[in-house]
Design a protein around this motif. Sequence first.
Motif, PDB file in Angstrom:
ATOM      1  N   GLU A 342       0.831  -1.200   0.000  1.00 31.02           N
ATOM      2  CA  GLU A 342       0.000   0.000   0.000  1.00 31.02           C
ATOM      3  C   GLU A 342       0.866   1.250   0.000  1.00 31.02           C
ATOM      4  O   GLU A 342       0.552   2.241  -0.668  1.00 31.02           O
ATOM      5  CB  GLU A 342      -0.945  -0.014   1.209  1.00 31.02           C
ATOM      6  CG  GLU A 342      -2.023  -1.086   1.152  1.00 31.02           C
ATOM      7  CD  GLU A 342      -2.837  -1.028  -0.128  1.00 31.02           C
ATOM      8  OE1 GLU A 342      -3.283   0.093  -0.496  1.00 31.02           O
ATOM      9  OE2 GLU A 342      -3.018  -2.079  -0.788  1.00 31.02           O
ATOM     10  N   GLU A 343       1.977   1.202   0.741  1.00 32.99           N
ATOM     11  CA  GLU A 343       2.899   2.335   0.737  1.00 32.99           C
ATOM     12  C   GLU A 343       3.562   2.481  -0.632  1.00 32.99           C
ATOM     13  O   GLU A 343       3.775   3.602  -1.110  1.00 32.99           O
ATOM     14  CB  GLU A 343       3.967   2.147   1.824  1.00 32.99           C
ATOM     15  CG  GLU A 343       4.825   3.375   2.032  1.00 32.99           C
ATOM     16  CD  GLU A 343       5.597   3.353   3.343  1.00 32.99           C
ATOM     17  OE1 GLU A 343       6.588   4.101   3.436  1.00 32.99           O
ATOM     18  OE2 GLU A 343       5.213   2.602   4.262  1.00 32.99           O
ATOM     19  N   LEU A 344       3.878   1.362  -1.265  1.00 32.40           N
ATOM     20  CA  LEU A 344       4.446   1.397  -2.611  1.00 32.40           C
ATOM     21  C   LEU A 344       3.468   2.044  -3.586  1.00 32.40           C
ATOM     22  O   LEU A 344       3.852   2.874  -4.416  1.00 32.40           O
ATOM     23  CB  LEU A 344       4.775  -0.031  -3.064  1.00 32.40           C
ATOM     24  CG  LEU A 344       5.368  -0.182  -4.464  1.00 32.40           C
ATOM     25  CD1 LEU A 344       6.791   0.354  -4.509  1.00 32.40           C
ATOM     26  CD2 LEU A 344       5.331  -1.652  -4.909  1.00 32.40           C
ATOM     27  N   LYS A 345       2.207   1.694  -3.475  1.00 38.02           N
ATOM     28  CA  LYS A 345       1.185   2.292  -4.348  1.00 38.02           C
ATOM     29  C   LYS A 345       1.104   3.800  -4.131  1.00 38.02           C
ATOM     30  O   LYS A 345       1.006   4.567  -5.098  1.00 38.02           O
ATOM     31  CB  LYS A 345      -0.173   1.663  -4.070  1.00 38.02           C
ATOM     32  CG  LYS A 345      -0.339   0.237  -4.553  1.00 38.02           C
ATOM     33  CD  LYS A 345      -1.747  -0.238  -4.176  1.00 38.02           C
ATOM     34  CE  LYS A 345      -1.986  -1.674  -4.512  1.00 38.02           C
ATOM     35  NZ  LYS A 345      -3.348  -2.116  -4.128  1.00 38.02           N
ATOM     36  N   ARG A 346       1.144   4.213  -2.885  1.00 38.82           N
ATOM     37  CA  ARG A 346       1.061   5.660  -2.597  1.00 38.82           C
ATOM     38  C   ARG A 346       2.225   6.403  -3.231  1.00 38.82           C
ATOM     39  O   ARG A 346       2.061   7.515  -3.751  1.00 38.82           O
ATOM     40  CB  ARG A 346       1.025   5.893  -1.083  1.00 38.82           C
ATOM     41  CG  ARG A 346      -0.308   5.529  -0.442  1.00 38.82           C
ATOM     42  CD  ARG A 346      -0.406   6.060   0.976  1.00 38.82           C
ATOM     43  NE  ARG A 346       0.471   5.339   1.886  1.00 38.82           N
ATOM     44  CZ  ARG A 346       0.115   4.241   2.559  1.00 38.82           C
ATOM     45  NH1 ARG A 346      -1.090   3.721   2.404  1.00 38.82           N
ATOM     46  NH2 ARG A 346       0.969   3.653   3.372  1.00 38.82           N
ATOM     47  N   PHE A 347       3.401   5.787  -3.206  1.00 36.26           N
ATOM     48  CA  PHE A 347       4.575   6.410  -3.833  1.00 36.26           C
ATOM     49  C   PHE A 347       4.332   6.632  -5.324  1.00 36.26           C
ATOM     50  O   PHE A 347       4.564   7.728  -5.847  1.00 36.26           O
ATOM     51  CB  PHE A 347       5.808   5.523  -3.601  1.00 36.26           C
ATOM     52  CG  PHE A 347       6.983   5.891  -4.475  1.00 36.26           C
ATOM     53  CD1 PHE A 347       7.783   6.995  -4.165  1.00 36.26           C
ATOM     54  CD2 PHE A 347       7.288   5.145  -5.612  1.00 36.26           C
ATOM     55  CE1 PHE A 347       8.849   7.337  -4.970  1.00 36.26           C
ATOM     56  CE2 PHE A 347       8.355   5.481  -6.426  1.00 36.26           C
ATOM     57  CZ  PHE A 347       9.137   6.586  -6.100  1.00 36.26           C
ATOM     58  N   PHE A 348       3.863   5.602  -6.026  1.00 33.20           N
ATOM     59  CA  PHE A 348       3.678   5.730  -7.473  1.00 33.20           C
ATOM     60  C   PHE A 348       2.523   6.678  -7.811  1.00 33.20           C
ATOM     61  O   PHE A 348       2.607   7.436  -8.787  1.00 33.20           O
ATOM     62  CB  PHE A 348       3.427   4.344  -8.094  1.00 33.20           C
ATOM     63  CG  PHE A 348       4.691   3.587  -8.371  1.00 33.20           C
ATOM     64  CD1 PHE A 348       5.430   3.854  -9.507  1.00 33.20           C
ATOM     65  CD2 PHE A 348       5.164   2.636  -7.482  1.00 33.20           C
ATOM     66  CE1 PHE A 348       6.609   3.176  -9.785  1.00 33.20           C
ATOM     67  CE2 PHE A 348       6.333   1.947  -7.737  1.00 33.20           C
ATOM     68  CZ  PHE A 348       7.078   2.218  -8.883  1.00 33.20           C
ATOM     69  N   LEU A 349       1.481   6.671  -7.002  1.00 33.26           N
ATOM     70  CA  LEU A 349       0.354   7.588  -7.255  1.00 33.26           C
ATOM     71  C   LEU A 349       0.770   9.035  -7.066  1.00 33.26           C
ATOM     72  O   LEU A 349       0.312   9.930  -7.781  1.00 33.26           O
ATOM     73  CB  LEU A 349      -0.821   7.239  -6.342  1.00 33.26           C
ATOM     74  CG  LEU A 349      -1.568   5.954  -6.681  1.00 33.26           C
ATOM     75  CD1 LEU A 349      -2.606   5.655  -5.589  1.00 33.26           C
ATOM     76  CD2 LEU A 349      -2.274   6.056  -8.038  1.00 33.26           C
ATOM     77  N   HIS A 350       1.665   9.264  -6.110  1.00 29.06           N
ATOM     78  CA  HIS A 350       2.085  10.632  -5.814  1.00 29.06           C
ATOM     79  C   HIS A 350       2.977  11.194  -6.918  1.00 29.06           C
ATOM     80  O   HIS A 350       2.865  12.369  -7.276  1.00 29.06           O
ATOM     81  CB  HIS A 350       2.849  10.654  -4.480  1.00 29.06           C
ATOM     82  CG  HIS A 350       3.275  12.023  -4.054  1.00 29.06           C
ATOM     83  ND1 HIS A 350       2.378  12.977  -3.576  1.00 29.06           N
ATOM     84  CD2 HIS A 350       4.489  12.610  -4.049  1.00 29.06           C
ATOM     85  CE1 HIS A 350       3.045  14.081  -3.288  1.00 29.06           C
ATOM     86  NE2 HIS A 350       4.322  13.891  -3.569  1.00 29.06           N
ATOM     87  N   TYR A 351       3.860  10.362  -7.489  1.00 26.83           N
ATOM     88  CA  TYR A 351       4.858  10.883  -8.410  1.00 26.83           C
ATOM     89  C   TYR A 351       4.601  10.606  -9.882  1.00 26.83           C
ATOM     90  O   TYR A 351       5.065  11.339 -10.762  1.00 26.83           O
ATOM     91  CB  TYR A 351       6.262  10.320  -8.048  1.00 26.83           C
ATOM     92  CG  TYR A 351       6.829  10.988  -6.841  1.00 26.83           C
ATOM     93  CD1 TYR A 351       7.337  12.297  -6.910  1.00 26.83           C
ATOM     94  CD2 TYR A 351       6.843  10.348  -5.603  1.00 26.83           C
ATOM     95  CE1 TYR A 351       7.855  12.933  -5.801  1.00 26.83           C
ATOM     96  CE2 TYR A 351       7.361  10.966  -4.479  1.00 26.83           C
ATOM     97  CZ  TYR A 351       7.862  12.254  -4.584  1.00 26.83           C
ATOM     98  OH  TYR A 351       8.365  12.885  -3.480  1.00 26.83           O
ATOM     99  N   TYR A 352       3.853   9.550 -10.195  1.00 33.07           N
ATOM    100  CA  TYR A 352       3.793   9.140 -11.598  1.00 33.07           C
ATOM    101  C   TYR A 352       2.395   8.971 -12.148  1.00 33.07           C
ATOM    102  O   TYR A 352       2.215   8.608 -13.314  1.00 33.07           O
ATOM    103  CB  TYR A 352       4.585   7.842 -11.775  1.00 33.07           C
ATOM    104  CG  TYR A 352       6.045   8.027 -11.404  1.00 33.07           C
ATOM    105  CD1 TYR A 352       6.913   8.702 -12.243  1.00 33.07           C
ATOM    106  CD2 TYR A 352       6.501   7.547 -10.194  1.00 33.07           C
ATOM    107  CE1 TYR A 352       8.232   8.896 -11.882  1.00 33.07           C
ATOM    108  CE2 TYR A 352       7.840   7.726  -9.823  1.00 33.07           C
ATOM    109  CZ  TYR A 352       8.710   8.404 -10.675  1.00 33.07           C
ATOM    110  OH  TYR A 352       9.992   8.600 -10.324  1.00 33.07           O
ATOM    111  N   ALA A 353       1.361   9.200 -11.337  1.00 30.04           N
ATOM    112  CA  ALA A 353      -0.008   9.052 -11.853  1.00 30.04           C
ATOM    113  C   ALA A 353      -0.362  10.201 -12.786  1.00 30.04           C
ATOM    114  O   ALA A 353       0.098  11.318 -12.625  1.00 30.04           O
ATOM    115  CB  ALA A 353      -0.976   8.993 -10.683  1.00 30.04           C
TER     116      ALA A 353
END
Length: 353
Positions: A342-353
């Motif tokens: 879930e933390e990994l998902k938050r990282f990608f959503l924050h920077y690359y979505a």
Amino acid sequence: MLNFYPGPSKVYPEVRTYLTDAYDEGIIGAPHRGEQFVQVSRAVVNSLKRKINIPQDYHILFASSATECWEILIQSLTRHKSYHIYNGSFGEKWCEQAKKLRPNSEGMKFDMNEHMPVDDLQISSDTELICFTQNETSNGTQVSATTILNLQNKYRDTLIAVDATSSMAGLNLKFIKADIWFASVQKCFGLPSGLAVLICSPRAIFRAKQLNERSHYNSLVPMYEKMLNYQTTHTPNVLDIYLMKRMLEDRPFIKQLDIDLTDRANDLYEFFSQFTEFKLLVENEEVRSKTVLTLQGSERLVDDIKKRALLYNIRLGNGYGPWLRNTFRIANFPAIGNDEYEELKRFFLHYYA
């Protein structure tokens, strides 16, 4: 540090306690011919058969790594040649190693977006060992149980060996469908590197006895003979074997682990399919690995993603082989918790979505 590297990867958090217990119990300095080690080794063999569904009449041996198993099997189960079916770097390396020992060995490469083409194989009758990688860590593909069964049905008289390094102890493998399986423990086992589990059918041991190859320290027949008394030819990684004993005692049965990893893999593939700057390397959903996801993008973007992730204490896997610079990999192993993804998902959503 959140560790999603596909091996060596995150170890189970309980390993910290197991290590202390190993020291207190004196197992770290225990002689590998002594009764204390024999008891641990016997317990591990019994737990492996029970927890990950290894047939009772299959034999379990210990080696240092999966790559050592490549060599052991070619040395001890072939006189002339093996045949290698691969779509990625690790399967190809096994083929290359085999050719150094048995120059007549053959290989066939297939596309990573295709199922292993069993119907198209033309393996000669003098082939002694058919080899492939069930889960190709370099590109994130896997061979299904149905495909393995089809291969077994087509070549019933030839031994089949399977490198299951990135799936054993995570997926519910059908061991009865092949003669030899092996894996290093630094992936789905959730343990430190330096140990491999080598599983042989009665038919494989019978073949090894027929050849009776004893020219190497870890030749298969002496390894088998020593393990009749739950010992090894060499001084083994006693600590890792003890850690495996404790891990197996505390982990769920493989059927549940398989369900959990499959559900999480489906969720992760769906999550990463939404991004446009990078994409899933393997386009065919049917052959995607459940335990190693591979994402592809420009070299510059991939480098940025990995560096930026490290700033947030997230370690992603590098690409491998032909995909070294334009991919990154994410392990989906049992030791990694759902909250970490879930933390990994938050990282990608924050920077690359």
